[in-house]
Design a protein around this motif. Structure first.
Motif, mmCIF file in Angstrom:
data_model
loop_
_atom_site.group_PDB
_atom_site.id
_atom_site.type_symbol
_atom_site.label_atom_id
_atom_site.label_comp_id
_atom_site.label_asym_id
_atom_site.label_seq_id
_atom_site.Cartn_x
_atom_site.Cartn_y
_atom_site.Cartn_z
ATOM 1 N N GLY A 63 12.452 -13.105 12.282
ATOM 2 C CA GLY A 63 12.282 -11.667 12.423
ATOM 3 C C GLY A 63 12.235 -11.227 13.867
ATOM 4 O O GLY A 63 12.101 -12.038 14.785
ATOM 5 N N ALA A 72 8.577 -6.857 7.949
ATOM 6 C CA ALA A 72 9.663 -7.389 7.116
ATOM 7 C C ALA A 72 9.493 -8.890 6.901
ATOM 8 O O ALA A 72 9.680 -9.403 5.781
ATOM 9 N N SER A 73 9.122 -9.622 7.948
ATOM 10 C CA SER A 73 8.905 -11.064 7.822
ATOM 11 C C SER A 73 7.754 -11.353 6.874
ATOM 12 O O SER A 73 7.849 -12.237 6.003
ATOM 13 N N CYS A 76 8.774 -10.662 3.179
ATOM 14 C CA CYS A 76 9.652 -11.700 2.616
ATOM 15 C C CYS A 76 8.857 -12.964 2.289
ATOM 16 O O CYS A 76 9.044 -13.564 1.218
ATOM 17 N N VAL A 121 15.591 -10.905 9.401
ATOM 18 C CA VAL A 121 15.137 -9.563 9.042
ATOM 19 C C VAL A 121 15.108 -8.711 10.311
ATOM 20 O O VAL A 121 14.737 -9.178 11.386
ATOM 21 N N THR A 144 19.840 -9.823 7.091
ATOM 22 C CA THR A 144 19.422 -8.475 6.672
ATOM 23 C C THR A 144 19.077 -7.705 7.932
ATOM 24 O O THR A 144 18.310 -8.169 8.764
ATOM 25 N N ALA A 180 14.771 -5.445 3.805
ATOM 26 C CA ALA A 180 14.146 -6.658 3.269
ATOM 27 C C ALA A 180 13.509 -6.386 1.907
ATOM 28 O O ALA A 180 13.588 -7.222 0.990
#
Length: 547
Positions: A63, A72-73, A76, A121, A144, A180
């Protein structure tokens, strides 16, 4: 809601000015979210992820080192673990040694860990070398991202980006954490439909607000759902802890609290230390430990503020000594060998706001390469301007990327003077030698009987407000009754309306100079000031001039 006529007249006026034409534009429920099925690349990505989970392959999440990348990390990792992945790990690049994106060095780290699949991400669409290194090592890779792509795309197994050419997905303003979320939602539907993705929307709200993407309907739905989780304290303990260190109450949290209180503390880790600390805070489930991590982030943010202020002061000295009146270039490009690479983006934003022109601030990294952070004005798409410069002068920039209002770049030290001149030349050409004047748009005036705590409360929860759906700003003339400087930086006022109603007001980052006029024309946001168990209206001032 069946008609806009059922809402208060003030809100009707504000919503109309922001393009709201239908009651459905205000129905911020999750059923209104666009489905993930229209996102290109998502079917291939889901198949790769499902296979990796079933076979218990090692999945690396890479990320960005900002709040969008950190949220986002975190999202996920939480979803993959919930869906049965036993071996997944977050890798955040070091800002100072690797720079932005999926660097080959970061790929090597994931390979040493044994990664068989990489998910990027909030990055990756311009990481050609990193993606190629992953493929060479036999690692599958899913990109992504939401940043604007170049002419070519990296050779990933799948790329999910709403801004790819020909992409049918209409929510082009989706942040990295939103992209994400869509991928993980599609994967959840494939493997475990009963898993509640909505429980993670606090992360989506935080990353979306922090990345300053326009709050279109889809993003407002994301943010509103996340704020509801936060207000009911059903969010990540780390977010509650960060709000607490900032002195903000979760039960009244707004998008502004996320953008101005939570995000800066997370971003400080990525700017001065490592975003691993920020991710740890977001992942932490123990309340006490989350508070400890949040306090560390708070302390780092205080250091960031001090560094920022010193750099700002030095930049003003450079400008004062370099340019006489009306000789300032169209584009500011500033460099100081002592400036901190992690804070140049903030300084660029300050200069852009103060002088209303694009600004690039440069700093040297450890290997002597110059890193730059650019911020722009609405009239200049800064990433497209860099594309134009790169096409004309292909050996000038090492690399660059970004979007309309912000970009990053790198170049060799010996090219600084040349780039500074070319940057200004290209800006002048683009703007036809006419620098746009700064504009401050308001929602008009409030009547005295509207300047109340009730109105302020109505406005606070009528959003979420943010980029592209701006916080209501009003203007008016007032008499200055009292004034003083707080913390050697902020101007605190008591203003009086035409009907003798007195209102507290504050202008943050004003400086130390007192007003030398009694009647002011002010632009302000009507807010609530809570003190001693009472709530009173307060102006958050954005602009002042003699009336």
């Amino acid at each position: 809601m069946t008609s806009l006529n059922t809402i208060p007249p003030l809100l009707q006026r504000l919503y109309a000015a922001r393009g709201i034409t239908s009651p459905t534009d205000l129905e911020l429920n999750l059923k209104q979210l666009l489905p993930p099925s229209n996102l290109g690349g998502i079917t291939t990505a889901v198949e790769l992820l499902a296979t990796a989970i079933i076979k218990q392959q090692r999945i690396a999440i890479t990320g960005d080192y900002d709040t969008d990348g950190a949220t986002a990390s975190t999202l996920c990792l939480l979803v993959l673990q919930a869906l049965g992945a036993k071996y997944c790990k977050i890798f955040i690049p070091n800002r100072f040694t690797m720079g932005y994106g999926l660097a080959p060095e970061l790929v090597e780290q994931t390979s040493d860990w044994g990664a068989q699949l990489i998910i990027t991400v909030d990055s990756g669409v311009s990481s050609f070398e990193g993606v190629e290194r992953a493929r060479t090592l036999g690692i599958n890779i899913i990109v992504t991202d939401h940043h604007l792509p170049g002419t070519n795309l990296p050779n990933a197994n799948a790329i999910i980006n709403p801004n790819l050419p020909g992409e049918l997905f209409s929510a082009k303003n989706t942040a990295g954490v939103g992209v994400a979320f869509y991928l993980m939602s599609a994967l959840r539907r494939h493997l475990m439909p009963q898993f509640n993705m909505a429980s993670l929307l606090d992360l989506v709200a935080l990353g979306t607000v922090a990345d300053l993407v326009p709050l279109d309907l889809n993003n407002r739905i994301f943010v509103q759902a996340g704020l509801l989780l936060i207000r009911s304290r059903r969010c990540r303990p780390g977010i509650l802890a960060l709000l607490k260190t900032a002195g903000r109450e979760p039960n009244t949290a707004t998008a502004q609290d996320l953008g101005f209180s939570v995000a800066p503390r997370l971003n400080a880790a990525g700017r001065l230390a490592s975003m691993d600390l920020g991710v740890s805070c977001l992942l932490e489930t123990n309340t006490e430990q989350a508070l400890n991590l949040a306090q560390e982030l708070h302390d780092i943010n205080l250091d960031r503020r001090n560094i920022e202020q010193q750099m700002d002061d030095e930049a003003e000295i450079i400008l004062d000594t370099s340019y006489a009146n009306n000789t300032m270039p169209f584009g500011l490009c500033m460099y100081n060998e002592r400036w901190h690479q992690g804070v140049i983006g903030i300084l660029a934003s300050r200069l852009r706001e103060r002088y209303h022109r694009p600004a690039i601030v440069l700093a040297a990294n450890d290997d002597g390469i110059i890193q730059g952070s650019a911020r722009s004005i609405p009239a200049v798409h800064i990433r497209d301007l860099l594309v134009s410069i790169n096409n004309k002068y292909p050996n000038l920039l090492i690399r660059f990327g970004g979007h309309a209002m912000a970009a990053g770049l790198s170049l060799h030290a010996e090219q600084i003077d040349n780039f500074t001149q070319i940057f200004d030349q290209e800006l002048r050409r683009h703007l036809n030698n006419q620098l746009p004047q700064a504009e401050l748009l308001t929602d008009g005036q409030l009547s005295d009987n509207e300047i109340t705590a009730e109105t302020a409360r109505l406005l606070r929860y009528a959003g979420p407000w943010g980029q592209g759906f701006p916080t209501p700003m009003f203007d008016g003339e007032f008499r200055v009754c009292k004034q003083r400087i707080l913390k050697n930086a902020h101007l605190k006022l008591v203003l009086e309306t035409e009907t003798k109603t007195k209102v507290d007001a504050i202008f943050f980052r004003w400086g130390t100079q007192m007003l030398d006029y009694d009647i002011v024309r002010a632009v302000y946001n009507l807010d609530l000031n809570s003190y001693g168990g009472q709530e009173n209206p307060q102006f958050i001032l954005e602009y002042l001039e003699p009336a």
